[in-house]
Scaffold this motif. Structure first.
Motif, mmCIF file in Angstrom:
data_model
loop_
_atom_site.group_PDB
_atom_site.id
_atom_site.type_symbol
_atom_site.label_atom_id
_atom_site.label_comp_id
_atom_site.label_asym_id
_atom_site.label_seq_id
_atom_site.Cartn_x
_atom_site.Cartn_y
_atom_site.Cartn_z
ATOM 1 N N UNK A 28 0.432 -1.416 0.237
ATOM 2 C CA UNK A 28 -0.131 0.325 0.048
ATOM 3 C C UNK A 28 0.971 1.643 0.066
ATOM 4 N N UNK A 29 2.133 1.595 1.020
ATOM 5 C CA UNK A 29 2.570 2.385 0.518
ATOM 6 C C UNK A 29 3.164 2.427 0.102
ATOM 7 N N UNK A 30 3.780 1.925 -1.016
ATOM 8 C CA UNK A 30 4.471 1.962 -2.642
ATOM 9 C C UNK A 30 3.628 2.420 -3.283
ATOM 10 N N UNK A 31 2.254 2.087 -3.490
ATOM 11 C CA UNK A 31 1.363 2.625 -4.603
ATOM 12 C C UNK A 31 0.858 3.779 -4.290
ATOM 13 N N UNK A 32 0.939 3.876 -2.630
ATOM 14 C CA UNK A 32 1.204 5.176 -2.676
ATOM 15 C C UNK A 32 1.791 6.134 -3.535
ATOM 16 N N UNK A 33 3.105 5.513 -2.936
ATOM 17 C CA UNK A 33 4.600 6.586 -3.292
ATOM 18 C C UNK A 33 4.411 6.367 -5.113
ATOM 19 N N UNK A 34 4.164 5.964 -6.054
ATOM 20 C CA UNK A 34 3.765 5.514 -6.642
ATOM 21 C C UNK A 34 4.985 4.727 -7.742
ATOM 22 N N UNK A 35 4.856 3.664 -6.826
ATOM 23 C CA UNK A 35 5.069 3.103 -7.509
ATOM 24 C C UNK A 35 4.708 1.515 -8.120
ATOM 25 N N UNK A 36 4.707 1.008 -9.284
ATOM 26 C CA UNK A 36 3.508 0.082 -9.611
ATOM 27 C C UNK A 36 4.823 -1.741 -9.116
ATOM 28 N N UNK A 37 3.927 -2.375 -8.692
ATOM 29 C CA UNK A 37 3.954 -3.584 -7.876
ATOM 30 C C UNK A 37 4.021 -4.361 -8.907
ATOM 31 N N UNK A 38 5.427 -5.055 -9.372
ATOM 32 C CA UNK A 38 5.961 -5.994 -10.579
ATOM 33 C C UNK A 38 5.798 -7.723 -10.052
ATOM 34 N N UNK A 39 5.851 -7.744 -8.337
ATOM 35 C CA UNK A 39 6.303 -9.145 -7.936
ATOM 36 C C UNK A 39 6.058 -9.415 -6.111
ATOM 37 N N UNK A 40 5.179 -10.031 -5.568
ATOM 38 C CA UNK A 40 4.961 -10.468 -4.223
ATOM 39 C C UNK A 40 5.556 -11.407 -4.278
ATOM 40 N N UNK A 41 5.728 -12.386 -2.769
ATOM 41 C CA UNK A 41 6.281 -13.987 -2.470
ATOM 42 C C UNK A 41 5.644 -13.570 -1.409
ATOM 43 N N UNK A 42 4.728 -13.913 -0.607
ATOM 44 C CA UNK A 42 4.301 -13.703 0.764
ATOM 45 C C UNK A 42 5.176 -14.839 1.567
ATOM 46 N N UNK A 43 5.314 -15.743 1.283
ATOM 47 C CA UNK A 43 6.348 -16.762 1.375
ATOM 48 C C UNK A 43 7.711 -16.008 2.084
ATOM 49 N N UNK A 44 8.043 -15.796 1.381
ATOM 50 C CA UNK A 44 8.827 -15.066 1.480
ATOM 51 C C UNK A 44 9.042 -13.739 2.408
ATOM 52 N N UNK A 45 7.444 -13.076 2.105
ATOM 53 C CA UNK A 45 7.635 -11.553 2.090
ATOM 54 C C UNK A 45 8.532 -10.154 1.746
ATOM 55 N N UNK A 46 8.438 -10.945 0.240
ATOM 56 C CA UNK A 46 9.549 -9.871 -0.869
ATOM 57 C C UNK A 46 7.844 -9.346 -1.518
ATOM 58 N N UNK A 47 8.534 -7.654 -1.999
ATOM 59 C CA UNK A 47 7.658 -7.390 -3.104
ATOM 60 C C UNK A 47 8.627 -6.253 -3.795
ATOM 61 N N UNK A 48 8.552 -6.278 -5.012
ATOM 62 C CA UNK A 48 9.195 -6.266 -5.768
ATOM 63 C C UNK A 48 8.658 -4.559 -6.173
ATOM 64 N N UNK A 49 8.809 -3.817 -6.193
ATOM 65 C CA UNK A 49 7.842 -2.175 -7.364
ATOM 66 C C UNK A 49 9.015 -1.368 -8.672
ATOM 67 N N UNK A 50 7.817 -0.777 -9.197
ATOM 68 C CA UNK A 50 9.652 -0.138 -10.277
ATOM 69 C C UNK A 50 8.353 1.131 -10.129
ATOM 70 N N UNK A 51 9.065 2.315 -10.846
ATOM 71 C CA UNK A 51 8.385 3.975 -10.985
ATOM 72 C C UNK A 51 9.210 4.403 -11.939
ATOM 73 N N UNK A 52 9.106 4.368 -13.566
ATOM 74 C CA UNK A 52 9.648 5.194 -14.485
ATOM 75 C C UNK A 52 8.513 6.811 -14.472
ATOM 76 N N UNK A 53 9.919 7.544 -15.121
ATOM 77 C CA UNK A 53 10.238 8.434 -15.498
ATOM 78 C C UNK A 53 10.276 9.306 -16.394
#
Length: 178
Positions: free
Chosen positions: A49-74
Motif C-alpha cells: 500500500x505504501x509503495x503504491x501511494x508513492x507512485x510505484x507499480x508493484x511487479x512481484x510479491x512473494x508472501x512466503x518470503x515477505x518480498x515485494x518488488x516495485x518500480x516507477x519510471x519517468x
C-alpha cells in the motif's frame, strides 16, 4: 624436442585464469536506515500500500518470503556531453540567382551545434522484505537513453529514501492494507 614445449603452453596459459577473491558488492553500500526491526503492525500488505501511494507499480510479491518488488519510471533528460555522437556527413543544397534555381548534393564532414542532451527514462526499482524480525529495503536506479542503451546504473539505497519509505509504511493503518 619442441613438441613438448607446445604441450606446456596450455598449462601455462591456464594458470593466468584466476577466480576473483571477493564477490561483487553494492556500491555504495545500503544505508543503515534501510534496515529496521519489524514492528507488530509491519506486514507485506502495508508495504504494498505504501509503495503504491508513492507512485510505484508493484511487479512481484512473494508472501512466503515477505518480498515485494516495485518500480516507477519517468522521463528525464540525460546529459551525455556529446559522447558517442556520430559526425554529420553530407547534405542537400538548394539555391540560385537571377530567376534560375538549382539543387545539388554537398559532401562534407562536420559537426553540429547543440547542448548534447537526450531524452531518457529513469527507472527506479525497490524491493522490500518484511521478515519476522526486521524489514529490509533495497533500491537501484537505471537511466536508459532514447536508443534503449543503459547509460547509468547505481545502487540508491540511501538514508533519506529509506527513512521516507519507513514513515510511509508506518502511516498506513493496518485495517486499510489489502
Amino acid at each position: 624436442m619442441r613438441r613438448w614445449l607446445l604441450l606446456l603452453l596450455p598449462a601455462a596459459l591456464a594458470g593466468c585464469q584466476v577466480t576473483p577473491t571477493t564477490l561483487p558488492v553494492a556500491e555504495p553500500a545500503p544505508a543503515a536506515e534501510c534496515r529496521w526491526p519489524a514492528g507488530s503492525g509491519d506486514s507485506l500488505a502495508r508495504a504494498v500500500t505504501a509503495l503504491e501511494a508513492e507512485g510505484f507499480l508493484v511487479r512481484h510479491t512473494d508472501a512466503s518470503l515477505g518480498l515485494v518488488s516495485a518500480e516507477r519510471a519517468r522521463n528525464t533528460i540525460y546529459h551525455d556531453n556529446g559522447v558517442e555522437r556520430l559526425p554529420r556527413f553530407g547534405g542537400f543544397v538548394l539555391g540560385g540567382s537571377g530567376g534560375h534555381v538549382s539543387s545539388g548534393v554537398m559532401i562534407g564532414l562536420g559537426t553540429g551545434f547543440g547542448v548534447g542532451v537526450d531524452e531518457a527514462t529513469r527507472v527506479e526499482r525497490v524491493s522490500v522484505v518484511v521478515g519476522e524480525q526486521q524489514v529490509q529495503v533495497s533500491r537501484d536506479i537505471r537511466i536508459i537513453d532514447w536508443r534503449g542503451a543503459l547509460r547509468e546504473s547505481r545502487s540508491a539505497s540511501d538514508a533519506d529514501f529509506c527513512r521516507d519509505l519507513r514513515d510511509a509504511i508506518e502511516a498506513v493503518p493496518p485495517q486499510e492494507a489489502p
